[in-house]
Design a protein around this motif. Structure first.
Motif, PDB file in Angstrom:
ATOM      1  N   UNK A 178       0.835  -1.201   0.000  1.00  0.00           N
ATOM      2  CA  UNK A 178       0.000   0.000   0.000  1.00  0.00           C
ATOM      3  C   UNK A 178       0.874   1.257   0.000  1.00  0.00           C
ATOM      4  N   UNK A 179       0.529   2.196  -0.865  1.00  0.00           N
ATOM      5  CA  UNK A 179       1.299   3.424  -0.957  1.00  0.00           C
ATOM      6  C   UNK A 179       2.444   3.362  -1.946  1.00  0.00           C
ATOM      7  N   UNK A 180       2.700   2.181  -2.507  1.00  0.00           N
ATOM      8  CA  UNK A 180       3.779   2.016  -3.482  1.00  0.00           C
ATOM      9  C   UNK A 180       3.510   2.851  -4.732  1.00  0.00           C
ATOM     10  N   UNK A 181       4.557   3.360  -5.338  1.00  0.00           N
ATOM     11  CA  UNK A 181       4.410   4.250  -6.489  1.00  0.00           C
ATOM     12  C   UNK A 181       3.846   3.524  -7.707  1.00  0.00           C
ATOM     13  N   UNK A 182       2.867   4.162  -8.351  1.00  0.00           N
ATOM     14  CA  UNK A 182       2.320   3.706  -9.631  1.00  0.00           C
ATOM     15  C   UNK A 182       2.759   4.714 -10.679  1.00  0.00           C
ATOM     16  N   UNK A 201     -12.195   0.543  -8.831  1.00  0.00           N
ATOM     17  CA  UNK A 201     -11.763   1.399  -7.742  1.00  0.00           C
ATOM     18  C   UNK A 201     -11.336   2.759  -8.254  1.00  0.00           C
ATOM     19  N   UNK A 202     -10.317   3.332  -7.635  1.00  0.00           N
ATOM     20  CA  UNK A 202      -9.792   4.615  -8.090  1.00  0.00           C
ATOM     21  C   UNK A 202      -8.923   4.349  -9.318  1.00  0.00           C
ATOM     22  N   UNK A 203      -9.398   4.851 -10.453  1.00  0.00           N
ATOM     23  CA  UNK A 203      -8.831   4.484 -11.750  1.00  0.00           C
ATOM     24  C   UNK A 203      -8.249   5.688 -12.485  1.00  0.00           C
ATOM     25  N   UNK A 219      -6.200   2.033  -7.153  1.00  0.00           N
ATOM     26  CA  UNK A 219      -5.268   2.923  -6.459  1.00  0.00           C
ATOM     27  C   UNK A 219      -5.812   3.384  -5.107  1.00  0.00           C
ATOM     28  N   UNK A 220      -4.883   3.673  -4.209  1.00  0.00           N
ATOM     29  CA  UNK A 220      -5.246   4.214  -2.906  1.00  0.00           C
ATOM     30  C   UNK A 220      -5.421   5.723  -3.011  1.00  0.00           C
ATOM     31  N   UNK A 221      -4.523   6.375  -3.747  1.00  0.00           N
ATOM     32  CA  UNK A 221      -4.594   7.820  -3.968  1.00  0.00           C
ATOM     33  C   UNK A 221      -4.231   8.133  -5.413  1.00  0.00           C
ATOM     34  N   UNK A 241      -6.119  -0.798  -2.664  1.00  0.00           N
ATOM     35  CA  UNK A 241      -7.006  -1.957  -2.814  1.00  0.00           C
ATOM     36  C   UNK A 241      -8.458  -1.536  -2.997  1.00  0.00           C
ATOM     37  N   UNK A 242      -8.691  -0.339  -3.540  1.00  0.00           N
ATOM     38  CA  UNK A 242     -10.066   0.102  -3.757  1.00  0.00           C
ATOM     39  C   UNK A 242     -10.759  -0.825  -4.758  1.00  0.00           C
TER      40      UNK A 242
END
Length: 268
Positions: A178-182, A201-203, A219-221, A241-242
């Motif tokens: 979680x929080x890893x760079x995309x 989720x967040x796309x 995505x988380x953010x 994990x949205x």
């Protein structure tokens, strides 16, 4: 043994067998969407199979094209929408030429005939590459030639691969923290950033040129906005994990609206 005892014996035997079967029975695993263990029925509802569609709040023409599996340029042409393809909630879109009115022409003798709208195709050798502002030659040999550089969208193990036969496996899943760079896989422009597509989720959807789009789900953010220009390797989101049951990135590539195997573009 009298009759009453026999009846009681049979009754308790049946009850014990019934309870034993209940305790040992395992519930069947639900059918899930490999994009994040989302029930398959939810993914199906997320797809657009209709010939007409009413735009909802938060949607873009690119997100609608993504759900319908149609090239965004085709939908824009049918509905006479010019770049940058702005749409609004409540707008009715035709997803097929079925509803496009034909043109009536009059012959010299006063008779009329119906002419269907003509589809103008650009020569393969003169396809406009909007991402880099020049014409390129498409010899249909190197699938990567219209994108300067492809990079991995994140670090991690690929836990689900693309399938051309399974409708629910149209990308790859990459495990991570979680929080890893995309990262953006190539240069382009963000054409969708939100959570209106159920199951993703967040796309984020990035347009790389006229033909290629890539998507980054669960995505988380989200760290970018729509219409923002990005370069290959730019951080665009934080993994999460949205709409999924585990932390991972679901990554897809579309070529002219159709799903293609991302592994063909990413270095081994």
């Amino acid at each position: 043994m009298n009759k009453n005892k026999i009846i009681l014996f049979v009754f308790y035997t049946i009850m014990l067998l019934f309870l034993a079967s209940c305790s040992s029975r395992k519930s069947p695993a639900p059918v899930v969407d490999v994009q994040g263990s989302i029930p398959l029925s939810k993914k199906i509802r997320n797809s657009i199979k209709a010939t007409q569609y009413i735009v909802k709040k938060g949607e873009t023409l690119y997100s609608i094209a993504w759900r319908s599996g149609i090239d965004v340029r085709e939908i824009a042409k049918i509905n006479k929408i010019s770049p940058p393809y702005e749409i609004f909630p409540g707008q009715k879109l035709n997803l097929t030429n079925k509803f496009v009115p034909s043109v009536k022409k009059t012959l010299q003798k006063g008779k009329t005939y119906t002419e269907k709208p003509k589809v103008v195709k650009k020569p393969i050798a003169q396809i406009k590459n909007q991402a880099y502002g020049k014409n390129v030659v498409d010899k249909r040999i190197d699938i990567n030639q219209k994108v300067r550089k492809w990079v991995w969208p994140t670090k991690g193990k690929v836990i689900t691969y693309f399938s051309s036969t399974q409708q629910i496996s149209k990308g790859i899943n990459i495990a991570g923290k979680r929080g890893q760079a995309v990262l953006s896989t190539a240069d382009g422009k963000v054409v969708y950033a939100g959570d209106a597509l159920s199951g993703y989720g967040k796309l984020i959807i990035v347009k790389h040129n006229d033909d290629y789009l890539s998507a980054y789900a669960h995505n988380d953010h989200i760290l970018v906005k729509e219409q923002q220009t990005v370069k290959a390797g730019d951080k665009i989101a934080k993994m999460g994990s949205t709409d999924a049951d585990k932390v991972m990135l679901h990554f897809e590539v579309r070529f002219r609206g159709k799903s293609v195997d991302p592994m063909k573009y990413l270095s081994k």
